[in-house]
Every structure is written in structure tokens, then in C-alpha cells.
Design a protein around this motif. Structure first.
Motif, mmCIF file in Angstrom:
data_model
loop_
_atom_site.group_PDB
_atom_site.id
_atom_site.type_symbol
_atom_site.label_atom_id
_atom_site.label_comp_id
_atom_site.label_asym_id
_atom_site.label_seq_id
_atom_site.Cartn_x
_atom_site.Cartn_y
_atom_site.Cartn_z
ATOM 1 N N ARG A 88 0.766 -1.283 -0.127
ATOM 2 C CA ARG A 88 -0.005 0.000 0.051
ATOM 3 C C ARG A 88 0.752 1.050 0.085
ATOM 4 O O ARG A 88 2.045 1.119 0.354
ATOM 5 N N PRO A 89 0.328 2.380 -0.284
ATOM 6 C CA PRO A 89 1.060 3.736 -0.384
ATOM 7 C C PRO A 89 1.256 3.985 1.127
ATOM 8 O O PRO A 89 0.558 3.832 2.079
ATOM 9 N N GLU A 90 2.220 4.925 1.371
ATOM 10 C CA GLU A 90 2.376 5.654 2.681
ATOM 11 C C GLU A 90 1.040 6.245 2.935
ATOM 12 O O GLU A 90 0.496 7.188 1.996
ATOM 13 N N CYS A 91 0.783 6.443 4.246
ATOM 14 C CA CYS A 91 -0.303 7.374 4.411
ATOM 15 C C CYS A 91 -0.127 7.853 5.984
ATOM 16 O O CYS A 91 0.603 7.151 6.761
ATOM 17 N N SER A 92 -0.846 8.898 6.339
ATOM 18 C CA SER A 92 -0.712 9.341 7.668
ATOM 19 C C SER A 92 -2.102 9.038 8.495
ATOM 20 O O SER A 92 -3.063 8.659 7.878
ATOM 21 N N PHE A 93 -1.823 8.698 10.015
ATOM 22 C CA PHE A 93 -2.842 8.339 10.681
ATOM 23 C C PHE A 93 -3.065 9.365 11.693
ATOM 24 O O PHE A 93 -2.495 9.846 12.100
ATOM 25 N N ASP A 94 -4.560 9.173 12.076
ATOM 26 C CA ASP A 94 -5.026 9.964 13.186
ATOM 27 C C ASP A 94 -4.627 9.714 14.449
ATOM 28 O O ASP A 94 -4.509 10.643 15.399
ATOM 29 N N SER A 95 -4.200 8.497 14.875
ATOM 30 C CA SER A 95 -3.947 8.041 16.047
ATOM 31 C C SER A 95 -2.600 6.947 15.951
ATOM 32 O O SER A 95 -2.493 6.403 14.983
ATOM 33 N N LEU A 96 -2.162 6.873 17.224
ATOM 34 C CA LEU A 96 -0.877 5.824 17.113
ATOM 35 C C LEU A 96 -2.020 4.470 17.160
ATOM 36 O O LEU A 96 -1.158 3.427 16.341
ATOM 37 N N GLU A 97 -2.795 4.290 17.647
ATOM 38 C CA GLU A 97 -3.572 3.016 17.620
ATOM 39 C C GLU A 97 -3.943 2.653 16.144
ATOM 40 O O GLU A 97 -3.699 1.543 15.557
ATOM 41 N N ALA A 98 -4.517 3.695 15.210
ATOM 42 C CA ALA A 98 -4.731 3.519 13.849
ATOM 43 C C ALA A 98 -3.428 2.988 13.137
ATOM 44 O O ALA A 98 -3.556 2.168 12.248
ATOM 45 N N LEU A 99 -2.271 3.679 13.508
ATOM 46 C CA LEU A 99 -1.102 3.402 12.807
ATOM 47 C C LEU A 99 -0.706 1.960 13.114
ATOM 48 O O LEU A 99 -0.162 0.974 12.266
ATOM 49 N N ILE A 100 -0.637 1.711 14.440
ATOM 50 C CA ILE A 100 -0.383 0.008 14.938
ATOM 51 C C ILE A 100 -1.264 -0.763 14.019
ATOM 52 O O ILE A 100 -0.593 -1.935 13.774
ATOM 53 N N SER A 101 -2.765 -0.667 13.988
ATOM 54 C CA SER A 101 -3.469 -1.632 13.564
ATOM 55 C C SER A 101 -3.225 -1.739 11.821
ATOM 56 O O SER A 101 -3.199 -2.673 11.103
ATOM 57 N N ALA A 102 -2.563 -0.597 11.403
ATOM 58 C CA ALA A 102 -2.367 -0.614 9.964
ATOM 59 C C ALA A 102 -1.215 -1.565 9.753
ATOM 60 O O ALA A 102 -1.298 -2.519 8.804
ATOM 61 N N ILE A 103 -0.205 -1.412 10.595
ATOM 62 C CA ILE A 103 1.189 -2.042 10.404
ATOM 63 C C ILE A 103 0.648 -3.560 10.750
ATOM 64 O O ILE A 103 1.194 -4.510 9.962
ATOM 65 N N ASN A 104 -0.186 -3.847 11.476
ATOM 66 C CA ASN A 104 -0.400 -5.265 11.716
ATOM 67 C C ASN A 104 -1.226 -5.893 10.764
ATOM 68 O O ASN A 104 -1.006 -6.970 10.413
ATOM 69 N N GLY A 105 -1.843 -5.135 10.120
ATOM 70 C CA GLY A 105 -2.780 -5.487 8.946
ATOM 71 C C GLY A 105 -1.684 -5.627 7.825
ATOM 72 O O GLY A 105 -1.776 -6.790 7.144
ATOM 73 N N ASP A 106 -0.738 -5.054 7.607
ATOM 74 C CA ASP A 106 0.104 -5.176 6.712
ATOM 75 C C ASP A 106 0.986 -6.339 6.747
ATOM 76 O O ASP A 106 1.154 -7.137 5.874
ATOM 77 N N ILE A 107 1.346 -6.725 8.105
ATOM 78 C CA ILE A 107 1.838 -7.879 8.554
ATOM 79 C C ILE A 107 0.956 -9.186 7.888
ATOM 80 O O ILE A 107 1.580 -9.989 7.502
ATOM 81 N N GLU A 108 -0.179 -9.050 8.375
ATOM 82 C CA GLU A 108 -1.128 -10.279 7.956
ATOM 83 C C GLU A 108 -1.272 -10.229 6.534
ATOM 84 O O GLU A 108 -1.082 -11.536 5.961
ATOM 85 N N GLU A 109 -1.230 -9.140 5.921
ATOM 86 C CA GLU A 109 -1.484 -9.303 4.464
ATOM 87 C C GLU A 109 0.010 -10.075 3.634
ATOM 88 O O GLU A 109 -0.058 -10.695 2.851
ATOM 89 N N ALA A 110 0.896 -9.555 4.212
ATOM 90 C CA ALA A 110 2.418 -10.031 3.969
ATOM 91 C C ALA A 110 2.492 -11.577 3.988
ATOM 92 O O ALA A 110 2.831 -12.315 3.221
ATOM 93 N N LYS A 111 1.970 -12.007 5.179
ATOM 94 C CA LYS A 111 2.100 -13.303 5.705
ATOM 95 C C LYS A 111 1.375 -14.188 4.552
ATOM 96 O O LYS A 111 1.758 -15.180 3.780
ATOM 97 N N VAL A 112 0.221 -13.781 4.175
ATOM 98 C CA VAL A 112 -0.716 -14.528 3.189
ATOM 99 C C VAL A 112 -0.166 -14.375 1.646
ATOM 100 O O VAL A 112 0.159 -15.552 1.160
ATOM 101 N N LYS A 113 0.280 -13.217 1.306
ATOM 102 C CA LYS A 113 0.972 -12.847 -0.104
ATOM 103 C C LYS A 113 2.287 -13.571 -0.146
ATOM 104 O O LYS A 113 2.505 -14.344 -1.365
ATOM 105 N N LEU A 114 3.022 -13.957 0.830
ATOM 106 C CA LEU A 114 4.213 -14.419 0.441
ATOM 107 C C LEU A 114 4.053 -15.959 0.619
ATOM 108 O O LEU A 114 5.119 -16.501 -0.017
ATOM 109 N N ASP A 115 2.956 -16.423 0.761
ATOM 110 C CA ASP A 115 2.711 -17.944 0.715
ATOM 111 C C ASP A 115 2.420 -18.500 -0.699
ATOM 112 O O ASP A 115 2.147 -19.528 -0.947
#
Ligand code: ADP
Ligand code: MG
Length: 177
Positions: free
Chosen positions: A104-131
Motif C-alpha cells: 500500500r502507499p504511505e499514509c498518515s494516521f489520526d492516532s497511534l492505535e490506527a497506525l499500529i493496526s495498519a501495520i499489523n494489517g500489513d503484516i497479516e497481508e504479507a504473511k498470506v501474499k508471501l505464501d
């Protein structure tokens, strides 16, 4: 993106002290010499791929390519979160990565929680994609068996690799450190 998969390696340097580790998502930073070799079509954003520290095992990773505050945001930075729990930090070690997919592109987030949940989403997406078979085959690429050669900055691009890596090396995409 025609430059993917993109292979590179370099010494892990200190980052910007943004406290990524405190968020549970440490990011290993590459030195400028590696970032400067990025092909122009690899823009800022979040990527996934494979990574290995020194001559260790190969793990899934997510990488953020962003703007480097030390250079008034005129230069890029490359920060890799390896999807593995390490016993110790590995500053000064050689990190080898192959970037295989764009998330995904870089983007800014309204809160730290939003940032962390986006990164955790990226990690989950990466795990599936890389398989997927297309991406899984790069995990065992010869590039990851030649990491010790990178201690000599001139030898890394002439190291024998599998055909896919050799093509990349001819294009000058493999960075020494
Ligand atoms: P810095 O600002 O120096 O980059 P971070 O808080 O982002 O600090 O932590 C990054 C460091 O954490 C890396 O350089 C590495 O030595 C260590 N580290 C430990 N586990 C990981 C991991 N799974 N992925 C990336 N770096 C890790
Ligand atoms: Mg970091």
C-alpha cells in the motif's frame, strides 16, 4: 513495478529513534548507500518480501520506504520489520532482503492505535501474499546463501547467483555496504 523482485543488502544502522521497538514493531534501517541505489520506480510505500540477518534463517518481512527526516525529506529511507522474534538486536549485522510485492502507499494516521493496526494489517497481508508459489520461491533464492560475501563491497554484485538474481545484479541492483 518492473524492478520487483528487488534484491539488496547492507549493514543495519541506527534509525531515527522513533521508538518503533516500543510499539512492538522494530524496524531495521539500511544505510544511505543502500537507499541511494533504489530504482526510481520503487516509490514510497509498504512492501513485503523475505529477509535474513547475517547467515541466519530467511523470514517474511514488511518494509516501509518513506522520506528521511535527516535530509529534510528529500531522500528516502528503507526500514524493514522482520516477522520473527529475535533474542537480541542486530545493529551492525548484514541484513539481506528481497522485496517481492507492494502492499500500500504511505499514509498518515489520526492516532497511534490506527497506525499500529495498519501495520499489523500489513503484516497479516504479507504473511498470506508471501505464501503464494510465485513469492515463496524467492525464499530459497541463492542470494540468501551468499550473504557472507557482502563483507567486501566490491564482490557482492559479481557473486554467482541463480539466474533471476544474476539478471538483477547485471542491472546493478545489488548493493554492497
Ligand atoms: P531504530 O530507530 O534504531 O531503527 P527501532 O526501535 O526501530 O530503532 O529498532 C530497530 C532495531 O531492533 C533493529 O536495528 C534491530 O537491531 C532490532 N530488531 C529486533 N527485532 C527486530 C525485528 N523483528 N525486525 C527488525 N529489527 C529488529
Ligand atoms: Mg527503526
Amino acid at each position: 513495478m518492473k524492478s520487483l523482485p528487488y534484491f539488496c543488502r547492507g549493514e543495519v544502522v541506527r534509525g531515527f529513534g522513533r521508538g518503533s521497538k516500543e510499539l512492538g514493531i522494530p524496524t531495521a534501517n539500511f544505510p544511505d548507500s543502500v537507499v541511494e541505489h533504489l530504482p526510481a520506480d520503487i516509490g514510497t510505500g509498504i512492501y513485503c518480501g523475505w529477509a535474513c540477518v547475517g547467515s541466519g534463517d530467511v523470514y517474511k518481512m514488511v518494509m516501509s520506504i518513506g522520506w528521511n527526516p535527516y535530509y529534510k525529506n528529500t531522500k528516502k529511507s528503507m526500514e524493514t520489520h522482520v516477522i520473527h522474534t529475535f533474542k537480541e538486536d542486530f545493529y551492525g549485522e548484514v541484513l539481506s532482503v528481497v522485496m517481492v510485492g507492494y502492499i500500500r502507499p504511505e499514509c498518515s494516521f489520526d492516532s497511534l492505535e490506527a497506525l499500529i493496526s495498519a501495520i499489523n494489517g500489513d503484516i497479516e497481508e504479507a504473511k498470506v501474499k508471501l505464501d503464494t508459489p510465485e513469492h515463496l520461491k524467492l525464499k530459497t533464492d541463492n542470494f540468501f546463501n551468499s550473504s557472507s560475501s557482502s563483507s567486501s563491497s566490491s564482490s557482492s554484485s559479481s557473486t554467482p547467483h541463480s539466474p533471476s538474481v544474476a539478471t538483477t545484479a547485471e542491472n546493478g541492483f545489488i548493493n554492497g555496504h
